[in-house]
Design an enzyme around this catalytic site. Structure first.
Site: not given
Length: 158
Positions: A26-27, A84, A94, A96, A125, A132
């Site tokens: 994903y990253e 980390e 989504g 929770g 991201n 966040y």
């Protein structure tokens, strides 16, 4: 479906490794993953564990994880928790699970008298950054991450 957040056990190594690989993909950092199951087992469950893992789980099995460890603030004079990695499989986002993992980490931080819980997030991201911010996290823009690894680490130690 019931969501459970629990401490990882050695039998979770395959799932943890799979989450790390999925997060790296994903990253766009899959080429940097060196961790394997044996190394993870040694450092997560060996004689001197270096990190801890929480597993987010539904009836069908693990759907996410949070890997964390202690750091220490000299200014606060108290420990902190450093997150980390936090990862939830795409089909469970989504639901929770991510917030539940962070909530449990916050509880652990308070139970252990930690001054703070912190982590890094990649600049691009946007979905994670928005998430966040929604839980009250704030950026530490005045700080720049520094790293020494590989040959530079060996040269510094010489």
């Amino acid at each position: 479906m019931t969501l459970i957040i629990r401490e990882a056990v050695p039998a979770d190594i395959a799932a943890i490794h799979g989450f790390i690989l999925a997060l790296a993909d994903y990253e766009k950092l899959a080429h940097e993953v060196k961790a394997d199951r044996a190394t993870l087992e040694k450092y997560l469950f060996g004689p001197r564990p270096m990190a801890e893992v929480l597993i987010a789980e539904r009836e069908e099995g693990p759907i996410g994880f949070a890997l964390f460890f202690h750091n220490f603030s000299t200014f606060e004079g108290r420990p902190g928790l450093y997150l980390e990695d936090l990862f939830v499989v795409p089909e469970a986002r989504g639901s929770g699970a991510g917030k539940a993992l962070l909530r449990r980490l916050a509880q652990i931080a308070l139970d252990r008298d930690c001054a703070r819980l912190e982590w890094w997030v990649l600049d691009w991201n946007a979905p994670s950054i928005a998430f966040y911010r929604s839980i009250g996290a704030r950026p530490m823009d005045e700080w720049t991450v520094q790293r020494v690894d590989g040959d530079a680490l060996r040269a510094l130690a010489a």
